[in-house]
Design a protein around this motif. Structure first.
Motif, PDB file in Angstrom:
ATOM      1  N   LEU A 108       0.837  -1.205   0.000  1.00 56.74           N
ATOM      2  CA  LEU A 108       0.000   0.000   0.000  1.00 56.74           C
ATOM      3  C   LEU A 108       0.872   1.256   0.000  1.00 56.74           C
ATOM      4  CD1 LEU A 108      -2.675  -1.315   2.481  1.00 56.74           C
ATOM      5  CD2 LEU A 108      -2.910  -1.052  -0.001  1.00 56.74           C
ATOM      6  N   TYR A 109       1.946   1.227   0.771  1.00 58.69           N
ATOM      7  CA  TYR A 109       2.994   2.246   0.695  1.00 58.69           C
ATOM      8  C   TYR A 109       4.197   1.559   0.058  1.00 58.69           C
ATOM      9  CZ  TYR A 109       0.324   5.375   3.700  1.00 58.69           C
ATOM     10  OH  TYR A 109      -0.651   6.203   4.213  1.00 58.69           O
ATOM     11  N   ASN A 143       0.718  -3.251   5.707  1.00 59.65           N
ATOM     12  CA  ASN A 143       1.085  -2.538   4.491  1.00 59.65           C
ATOM     13  C   ASN A 143       0.905  -3.404   3.239  1.00 59.65           C
ATOM     14  OD1 ASN A 143       2.057  -0.294   3.015  1.00 59.65           O
ATOM     15  ND2 ASN A 143       4.073  -1.234   2.905  1.00 59.65           N
ATOM     16  N   THR A 198       1.361   5.240  -2.785  1.00 56.96           N
ATOM     17  CA  THR A 198       0.852   5.515  -1.438  1.00 56.96           C
ATOM     18  C   THR A 198      -0.519   4.865  -1.226  1.00 56.96           C
ATOM     19  OG1 THR A 198      -0.312   7.511  -2.123  1.00 56.96           O
ATOM     20  CG2 THR A 198       1.995   7.779  -1.407  1.00 56.96           C
ATOM     21  N   LEU A 199      -0.907   4.808   0.025  1.00 52.75           N
ATOM     22  CA  LEU A 199      -2.233   4.320   0.390  1.00 52.75           C
ATOM     23  C   LEU A 199      -3.309   5.197  -0.245  1.00 52.75           C
ATOM     24  CD1 LEU A 199      -4.184   2.544   2.053  1.00 52.75           C
ATOM     25  CD2 LEU A 199      -3.803   4.117   3.967  1.00 52.75           C
ATOM     26  N   GLU A 200      -3.065   6.489  -0.308  1.00 47.47           N
ATOM     27  CA  GLU A 200      -4.038   7.401  -0.902  1.00 47.47           C
ATOM     28  C   GLU A 200      -4.280   7.077  -2.378  1.00 47.47           C
ATOM     29  OE1 GLU A 200      -2.649   8.728   2.808  1.00 47.47           O
ATOM     30  OE2 GLU A 200      -1.399   8.397   1.046  1.00 47.47           O
ATOM     31  N   TRP A 231      -3.950   4.107  -3.687  1.00 45.75           N
ATOM     32  CA  TRP A 231      -4.706   2.849  -3.679  1.00 45.75           C
ATOM     33  C   TRP A 231      -6.192   3.129  -3.435  1.00 45.75           C
ATOM     34  CZ3 TRP A 231      -4.428  -1.839  -5.418  1.00 45.75           C
ATOM     35  CH2 TRP A 231      -5.325  -2.799  -4.944  1.00 45.75           C
ATOM     36  N   GLU A 232      -6.481   3.985  -2.453  1.00 50.93           N
ATOM     37  CA  GLU A 232      -7.875   4.315  -2.141  1.00 50.93           C
ATOM     38  C   GLU A 232      -8.556   4.996  -3.327  1.00 50.93           C
ATOM     39  OE1 GLU A 232      -7.274   6.507   1.482  1.00 50.93           O
ATOM     40  OE2 GLU A 232      -7.440   4.683   2.706  1.00 50.93           O
TER      41      GLU A 232
END
Length: 128
Positions: A73-74, A88, A110-112, A114-115
């Motif tokens: 995710l990161y 992660n 980044t997770l952002e 992915w979201e």
């Protein structure tokens, strides 16, 4: 039972054939080179633990088994301290993983992102 006596349990077999015990172990590689190639015991353990946590199921499609990968995710390259943190990782199909990286590239993810990717996927009607 004979196979277990000969080879041990699957988890023991993995442990007993990992790292320096593996016939393909290259003593000439540095730890940094191993990390670049993602070829070190902690990484393999992390990947297995994420698969087990997610029940070998793509967390996007809900399909169990098939061609699965664990997505960071990161990103692996930038967030060193998160490389082997179970939270992660997420199990996804190779197709979903490839689609994500075709949009966002490789590295510094980044997770952002992915979201955002997941939110955009849910807006697509695959039945049309």
């Amino acid at each position: 039972d004979h196979l277990l006596e000969e080879h041990g349990c699957p988890k023991c077999a993995i442990r007993n054939n990992s790292g320096e015990n593996n016939s393909r172990w290259n003593p000439n590689l540095t730890q940094e080179e191993r990390e670049i190639k993602r070829n070190f015991p902690e990484y393999k353990k992390w990947r297995t633990e994420v698969y087990e946590r997610d029940n070998y199921t793509c967390q996007v499609t809900g399909i169990r088994g098939g061609d699965l990968v664990v997505h960071h995710l990161y990103s692996y390259n930038k967030y060193y301290c998160l490389r082997t943190v179970i939270e992660n990782g997420i199990t996804v199909s190779k197709d979903i993983h490839d689609l994500f990286h075709s949009i966002y590239g490789y590295g510094d993810n980044t997770l952002e992102q992915w979201e955002e990717f997941i939110n955009n996927l849910t807006r697509i009607n695959f039945n049309d």
